[in-house]
Design a protein around this motif. Structure first.
Motif, short mmCIF file in Angstrom:
data_model
loop_
_atom_site.label_atom_id
_atom_site.label_comp_id
_atom_site.label_asym_id
_atom_site.label_seq_id
_atom_site.Cartn_x
_atom_site.Cartn_y
_atom_site.Cartn_z
N GLY A 134 12.74 93.93 47.48
CA GLY A 134 12.80 93.65 46.05
C GLY A 134 11.45 93.60 45.37
N LYS A 135 10.35 93.90 46.11
CA LYS A 135 9.00 93.86 45.53
C LYS A 135 8.27 95.19 45.70
CE LYS A 135 8.49 88.90 46.46
NZ LYS A 135 7.69 87.86 47.15
N ARG A 136 8.54 95.91 46.80
CA ARG A 136 7.83 97.17 47.07
C ARG A 136 8.55 98.33 46.38
NH1 ARG A 136 8.15 94.91 52.46
NH2 ARG A 136 6.15 94.04 53.12
N ASP A 137 7.75 99.23 45.75
CA ASP A 137 8.34 100.40 45.14
C ASP A 137 8.30 101.57 46.13
OD1 ASP A 137 5.68 100.92 45.22
OD2 ASP A 137 5.38 101.18 43.08
N VAL A 138 8.74 102.75 45.65
CA VAL A 138 8.85 103.91 46.53
C VAL A 138 7.47 104.34 47.04
CG1 VAL A 138 9.56 106.33 46.63
CG2 VAL A 138 10.95 104.69 45.37
N LYS A 139 6.45 104.33 46.20
CA LYS A 139 5.12 104.76 46.62
C LYS A 139 4.55 103.82 47.68
CE LYS A 139 2.27 106.44 43.66
NZ LYS A 139 1.36 106.61 42.53
N THR A 140 4.79 102.51 47.54
CA THR A 140 4.26 101.55 48.52
C THR A 140 4.94 101.73 49.88
OG1 THR A 140 3.85 99.98 46.74
CG2 THR A 140 3.88 99.12 48.99
N ILE A 141 6.26 101.95 49.89
CA ILE A 141 6.98 102.15 51.15
C ILE A 141 6.51 103.43 51.84
CG2 ILE A 141 9.25 102.54 52.16
CD1 ILE A 141 10.43 100.76 49.99
N ALA A 142 6.30 104.49 51.06
CA ALA A 142 5.82 105.75 51.65
C ALA A 142 4.43 105.59 52.23
CB ALA A 142 5.84 106.85 50.59
N PHE A 143 3.56 104.80 51.57
CA PHE A 143 2.20 104.58 52.09
C PHE A 143 2.22 103.77 53.38
CE2 PHE A 143 -1.52 101.76 52.27
CZ PHE A 143 -2.53 102.71 52.38
N LEU A 144 3.05 102.73 53.45
CA LEU A 144 3.09 101.89 54.65
C LEU A 144 3.62 102.64 55.86
CD1 LEU A 144 4.36 98.51 53.15
CD2 LEU A 144 2.05 99.06 53.89
N LEU A 145 4.58 103.53 55.66
CA LEU A 145 5.18 104.27 56.77
C LEU A 145 4.47 105.60 57.05
CD1 LEU A 145 8.99 103.68 56.14
CD2 LEU A 145 7.49 102.48 57.73
N GLY A 146 3.57 106.02 56.15
CA GLY A 146 2.90 107.30 56.36
C GLY A 146 3.85 108.48 56.23
N LEU A 147 4.86 108.38 55.35
CA LEU A 147 5.85 109.43 55.17
C LEU A 147 5.73 110.00 53.76
CD1 LEU A 147 8.98 107.71 56.78
CD2 LEU A 147 7.58 109.50 57.78
N PRO A 148 6.19 111.25 53.54
CA PRO A 148 6.17 111.80 52.18
C PRO A 148 7.13 111.04 51.26
CG PRO A 148 7.30 113.29 53.68
CD PRO A 148 6.65 112.23 54.53
N GLU A 149 6.79 111.02 49.97
CA GLU A 149 7.57 110.23 49.03
C GLU A 149 8.97 110.78 48.84
OE1 GLU A 149 4.96 110.56 45.77
OE2 GLU A 149 3.58 108.96 46.42
N TYR A 150 9.15 112.12 48.93
CA TYR A 150 10.50 112.66 48.74
C TYR A 150 11.44 112.22 49.85
CZ TYR A 150 9.64 116.12 52.40
OH TYR A 150 9.40 116.74 53.60
N ALA A 151 10.90 112.00 51.09
CA ALA A 151 11.75 111.53 52.17
C ALA A 151 12.25 110.11 51.91
CB ALA A 151 10.99 111.59 53.50
N ILE A 152 11.38 109.25 51.34
CA ILE A 152 11.79 107.89 51.00
C ILE A 152 12.87 107.92 49.91
CG2 ILE A 152 10.95 105.63 50.30
CD1 ILE A 152 9.82 106.63 52.95
N VAL A 153 12.70 108.81 48.92
CA VAL A 153 13.68 108.90 47.83
C VAL A 153 15.05 109.32 48.36
CG1 VAL A 153 14.24 110.18 45.73
CG2 VAL A 153 11.94 109.33 46.07
N GLU A 154 15.08 110.27 49.31
CA GLU A 154 16.37 110.72 49.85
C GLU A 154 17.09 109.59 50.57
OE1 GLU A 154 15.47 114.02 52.30
OE2 GLU A 154 15.17 115.42 50.65
#
Length: 299
Positions: free
Chosen positions: A262-282
């Motif tokens: 409830g605090k991390r956005d899509v860009k933060t999650i992608a940065f922490l996991l080292g994954l592309p942002e489109y994969a997090i969105v899917e």
């Protein structure tokens, strides 16, 4: 049941980034251990120093990064990761197993014998072959053969050089005859066409097309996902929605859901996991459509 504990540990057992793990009781007794003897002794010594005050502790060793986390009632979970793995991903990897173990009664493990530490067998010595026996010199030597003089080479006859050939010269053709032409026989010169005056009016530039509207149901990179009541069931690989999530996206889909707070956005999650942002969105769109995550107000 012990089978439930084994099923909860499957999240670590089949993870390629996990090298080994174990469970420690409040009495510092090791159960379900796959650690080697040196790492297990180091973990037990570290736990004994803090005397039940560990909430989460990380230790760097030669074998890798050890994350020690509290399950419940002073039961601890120790997980060994590769040395080059980041601390954030290591903590996320242990979260699902901790949630599953907190729902179980771990006192059932006390009825089992403590798990001995894994030992590495000593290498078998290779026998050294015996040295070769010395050979005795022969008593009689072979009779010497008379030396034959080498044959005399035959004389080489002198080579007479061939006379140089003269290059062939092609005959030059005679020049073509010149026919005189009078001025009356020449065609008239061509006159250039008249030039048109340039246009002074400049057409107005066309208006740029309007930007395309976002697709319905798509989320942007600043979207902050929030969990729902079905989030814990989706983390279980054996549940229907968890199995479908794993089959569609693979193990990293559960890592994405672990970071939803409830605090991390899509860009933060992608940065922490080292994954592309489109994969997090899917993954997030799939989770929202299957009611794993709360539906956003703008989605």
């Amino acid at each position: 049941m012990v089978e439930d504990v084994q099923r909860a540990l499957d999240n670590l057992r089949f993870d390629r980034m996990v090298k080994a793990f174990c469970i420690l009781s409040p009495d510092n007794i090791v159960y379900q251990s796959t650690l080697d003897q040196a790492t297990e002794a180091m973990v037990k010594q570290t736990v004994s120093l803090y005397q039940g005050q560990i909430s989460q502790l990380t230790v760097n060793t030669e074998q890798g990064l050890v994350v020690i986390s509290k399950i419940a009632n002073n039961w601890l979970l120790a997980v060994l990761f590769p040395p080059n793995l980041s601390l954030g991903i290591a903590v996320v990897k242990t979260k699902a197993t901790l949630l599953a173990l907190r729902e179980l009664d771990l006192n059932i493990l006390k009825s089992l014998p403590a798990t001995p530490a894994a030992t590495t067998p000593a290498p078998t010595p290779t026998p050294t072959p015996p040295p070769p026996e010395p050979t005795s010199p022969t008593s009689e030597s072979a009779p010497s053969q008379p030396e034959t003089p080498p044959p005399t080479p035959a004389p080489i006859p002198p080579v007479t050089p061939a006379p140089a050939s003269q290059p062939e010269v092609e005959p030059t053709p005679p020049p073509a005859p010149t026919i005189p032409i009078s001025d009356d026989q020449l065609p008239p010169p061509l006159e250039p066409p008249p030039l048109e005056p340039p246009l002074l009016e400049t057409p107005e530039p066309a208006a740029p097309p309007p930007p395309p509207a976002p697709a319905e149901g798509r989320i942007n990179l600043t979207f902050v996902p929030e969990g729902s009541d079905n989030l814990l069931a989706a983390l279980d690989k054996g549940s229907p929605v968890g199995g479908e999530l794993f089959d569609k996206f693979g193990p990293y889909a559960r890592d994405v859901l672990f970071l939803v707070d409830g605090k991390r956005d899509v860009k933060t999650i992608a940065f922490l996991l080292g994954l592309p942002e489109y994969a997090i969105v899917e993954v997030l769109e799939f989770a929202i459509s299957n009611k794993i995550l709360a539906k956003p107000a703008a989605a």
